[in-house]
Design a protein around this motif. Structure first.
Motif: not given
Length: 398
Positions: A146-148, A251-255, A302-307, A309-311
């Motif tokens: 969250l910080a960034r 970045a928030l989605v990666g949380m 972009l969708a793949v990058l979101v997934v 980041s979460i993984v």
């Protein structure tokens, strides 16, 4: 202490760990405006982040071990008071020297978070220790993630001075709350400080579980740091063209990956730490393999990058808890020192990953950076296989 820890205390420790560790990351997205305001040259702007990390590493080695020697609540509150003062100095700094000195102290004092985590282990029973540590680490990781974006959004709305001034107020209030709510814990160790620090090398060389767990997480955290160093550059490039606010949302989605922490803790409590470690390292590999293997339009990429980041974040969150749970089983009298060594080693891996990622991306591009990131958890997974599969030693220790 073997009694059950209350849900409210776990929530407090998790929130505190997140607020404290966030201090390390506010400046990362604000290097440009801070260097411009303080007169720091572009060539030296990296010192803003570097000195914070140097201070944190020094704190891991020379402050966190004090948790095995001094009353823990007083140590935590004192460190937070120093952090609040340093953040306030940073908020009003008008010269590079003053800001950089404050950055060093911010890093040094923010290791209070790594005194809190073994404190949580002390407060919990053995049967629930992994689960409790997992929840506290979830809070810590949420603070990291969250910080960034929070710093970017606040600075866009106001300015970077408000980011550090607000953080100073939050940390000062947190110190007061912890002073009231935390119980006292007085370690039984009768070592002098020089002997305490001198024991770190002996602990490291004589504790194979610590070395193994630190190596696993150095590989994962190195890849995590590489990913979050390079991905904002990629997202801002013509290939995606995202704005600063849109990158903050990414970045928030990666949380979402932080949910893996308590799950990993429960698996470790149930005796499945070894296989859970392999899964966590495999998630780290998968996080880089996905964008390498799946091609498509801008929206698909972009969708793949979101997934991805979460993984990746799930792997990092889970493995961090598995490692801490394993080393916290080795003895309550050395927990703070073991935790400090564990973080110092994998933090070095993170620093190496960040530096490698920036260099590889600049020299060879995005795909090369992905391959470099994939190699780190892959090597850690090979190390796990070499120890866990043939002889089963790691299974017994974990």
């Amino acid at each position: 202490m073997n009694s059950s820890i209350s849900r409210g205390m776990v929530l407090l420790l998790a929130a505190a760990a997140g607020l404290i560790v966030a201090n390390l990351y506010y400046a990362q997205t604000l290097v440009g405006p801070i260097s411009a305001a303080t007169g720091l040259s572009p060539a030296a702007a990296g010192l803003i982040v570097t000195l914070t990390q140097v201070g944190y590493t020094l704190g891991l080695l020379f402050v966190v071990p004090l948790g095995d020697l001094l009353e823990n609540r007083r140590l935590i509150v004192t460190a937070l008071a120093a952090a609040a003062a340093a953040l306030l100095v940073a908020a009003f700094a008008s010269s590079a020297a003053v800001f950089l000195a404050a950055a060093l102290v911010i890093g040094l004092s923010s290791v209070a978070a790594q005194v809190l985590v073994p404190f949580a282990a002390h407060l919990s029973s053995e049967a629930e220790r992994g689960h409790v540590v997992g929840k506290v680490v979830s809070g810590l990781l949420l603070g990291v993630m969250l910080a960034r974006p929070a710093a970017s959004l606040v600075a866009d709305y106001a300015n970077w001075h408000v980011v550090f001034g607000g953080a100073a107020v939050l940390i000062a209030l947190l110190a007061l709350v912890l002073r009231v709510r935390l119980p006292q814990r007085r370690p039984t160790a009768a070592l002098s400080y020089p002997k305490l620090i001198g024991s770190l090398w002996t602990l490291f060389t004589s504790t194979p579980v610590l070395r193994r767990r630190a190596a696993y997480h150095a590989g994962l955290f190195g890849s995590f740091s590489l990913f979050w160093t390079v991905v904002p550059l990629v997202l801002a490039s013509p290939a995606f063209g995202l704005s600063g606010a849109e990158i903050a949302v990414f970045a928030l989605v990666g949380m979402a990956g932080a949910v893996a922490s308590p799950i990993a803790g429960k698996l470790a409590d149930a005796g499945h730490g070894t296989i859970a470690t392999a899964v966590a390292l495999g998630l780290g590999v998968a996080g880089f393999a996905l964008p390498l293997l799946v091609a498509g339009t801008r929206s698909v990429a972009l969708a793949v990058l979101v997934v991805a980041s979460i993984v990746l974040d799930m792997g990092v969150a889970g493995n961090l808890v598995l490692g801490q749970r394993a080393i916290f089983m080795l003895g309550h009298e050395v927990r703070s020192r073991l935790n400090g060594l564990y973080f110092a080693v994998f933090f070095a891996g993170g620093a190496a990953g960040s530096a490698l990622g920036g260099w590889v991306y600049a020299q060879y591009g995005w795909h090369a950076a992905l391959l470099a990131g994939l190699a780190m958890p892959a090597l850690a997974l090979l190390y796990w296989a070499g120890e866990a599969l043939p002889f089963g030693a790691a299974r017994k220790a974990a």
